[in-house]
Design an enzyme around this catalytic site. Structure first.
Site, PDB file in Angstrom:
ATOM      1  N   ARG A   1       0.830  -1.418   0.160  1.00 47.20           N
ATOM      2  CA  ARG A   1       0.390   0.180   0.120  1.00 47.20           C
ATOM      3  C   ARG A   1       1.041   1.104  -0.035  1.00 47.20           C
ATOM      4  O   ARG A   1       0.775   2.618  -0.667  1.00 47.20           O
ATOM      5  CB  ARG A   1      -0.467   0.229   0.667  1.00 47.20           C
ATOM      6  CG  ARG A   1      -1.491  -1.148   1.433  1.00 47.20           C
ATOM      7  CD  ARG A   1      -3.162  -1.340   1.826  1.00 47.20           C
ATOM      8  NE  ARG A   1      -3.635  -2.242   2.087  1.00 47.20           N
ATOM      9  CZ  ARG A   1      -4.759  -2.763   3.376  1.00 47.20           C
ATOM     10  NH1 ARG A   1      -4.587  -1.723   4.488  1.00 47.20           N
ATOM     11  NH2 ARG A   1      -5.359  -3.719   2.881  1.00 47.20           N
TER      12      ARG A   1
ATOM     13  N   ARG B   1      19.931  -6.488   8.128  1.00 47.51           N
ATOM     14  CA  ARG B   1      20.303  -8.249   7.946  1.00 47.51           C
ATOM     15  C   ARG B   1      21.247  -9.294   8.140  1.00 47.51           C
ATOM     16  O   ARG B   1      21.089 -10.480   8.665  1.00 47.51           O
ATOM     17  CB  ARG B   1      19.381  -7.680   6.812  1.00 47.51           C
ATOM     18  CG  ARG B   1      20.178  -9.149   5.030  1.00 47.51           C
ATOM     19  CD  ARG B   1      19.341  -9.828   4.390  1.00 47.51           C
ATOM     20  NE  ARG B   1      20.645 -10.290   3.537  1.00 47.51           N
ATOM     21  CZ  ARG B   1      21.368  -9.529   2.822  1.00 47.51           C
ATOM     22  NH1 ARG B   1      22.028  -8.276   2.813  1.00 47.51           N
ATOM     23  NH2 ARG B   1      22.525 -10.714   2.024  1.00 47.51           N
TER      24      ARG B   1
END
Lengths: 145, 145, 145
Positions: C31, C104
């Protein structure tokens, strides 16, 4: 309980080790072709290794699910042997796909065949159990008449 | 032991058959739109089928994990029935997504709802077991006072 | 039987909740950056969230497989504790990857380390069972001589 599942457990752990090997191959391929995460596209040589690992990962839970049902409801030893055959064909698939797109085909069909046999064994074992459990019908006795 | 898991095993094998069906649809879509592996991008018609299968594959181990916990710790029959409902909603999701991006939405929400119910049943069942096992508290007796 | 698996079941359900959280993050990122399905490429900010979720999903069945083998064949409590550590490191991995590609790395190595320990415990537990079951050799007694 453990003596009904120890061979399934052993094959499962071998399968995890194989998946770890495939994941390491993707890391090496990322380094070789300079494709840093989160990128997943690049030269065909890289994309083949990436897709080979992705495909094996996708099938891994499916493989585990049928391995355990076939092993629990049909026969543990036979299922574990077929499981080893599946893992071997997945290794051949990975190596073949890494070399060329067409190199993946023969072991892909073979691994699919082993998977279908496992699905068949699981289905037969579960159906036999359901018939005996709910209808009281022992198909094995019925056949031996 | 098998009579505590036979319905879960049956739903698991049906789920594997459904995943096999989705995988075959991707192979057919690759042929229809001429997208050879390792390529995964192409016209939206192909990408929708590809993503529908990828999404179902991603959720498959999650579904199996909650199916088995809910079935073992809450109630096998109810869980298996919800499992069938989940597999049906996944089929609707796949068919809907194949037709259009918006066609995936209604069955996606429905399948997510079924999954949340299964998660809830598993959580309640496990919590009940933990309370009884470690605290000696039988919540069911407590409620019935 | 359930007292041998209740902690493994609890960790499995927590893992499912974590995967649900990751999936919701992908929906929010779609979105935010206006990336409608079936598209999976976009700005690096979106692709990092997408790949973080995909990577965690890929490892989830592998994690569950070793969690259960280690818990059943080695020690349930220790395994469940390591399982919680793995889920926590996966959360750190997701948050770190979302912020930057290099973010990460540290939690990725840590989670891989926990996974290797679980694989080791499962392998040791299964090997011990196989030796005792087929050879009659009790390694624990042998060590204590």
């Amino acid at each position: 309980m453990l003596d009904q599942i120890h061979l399934l457990a052993a094959v499962s752990v071998l399968g995890v080790l194989e998946q770890a090997y495939f994941s390491l191959q993707v890391i090496y391929a990322r380094r070789t072709y300079g494709i840093s995460p989160p990128k997943i596209s690049g030269p065909p040589e890289f994309e083949r290794v990436f897709r080979a690992q992705a495909n094996c990962s996708e099938y891994f839970p499916i493989f585990l699910a049928v391995l355990w049902q076939a092993g629990l409801f049909f026969h543990q030893g036979l299922t574990a042997a077929l499981g080893l055959l599946y893992l071997y064909s997945r290794y051949r698939y990975f190596v073949g796909y890494k070399a060329s797109s067409s190199g993946r085909l023969a072991p892909m069909y073979f691994s699919a065949g082993v998977l279908w046999i496992l699905i068949g064994l699981a289905a037969v074992g579960i159906l036999h159990f359901l018939l005996f459990h709910y209808v009281g019908l022992n198909v094995l006795l019925f056949i031996s008449l």
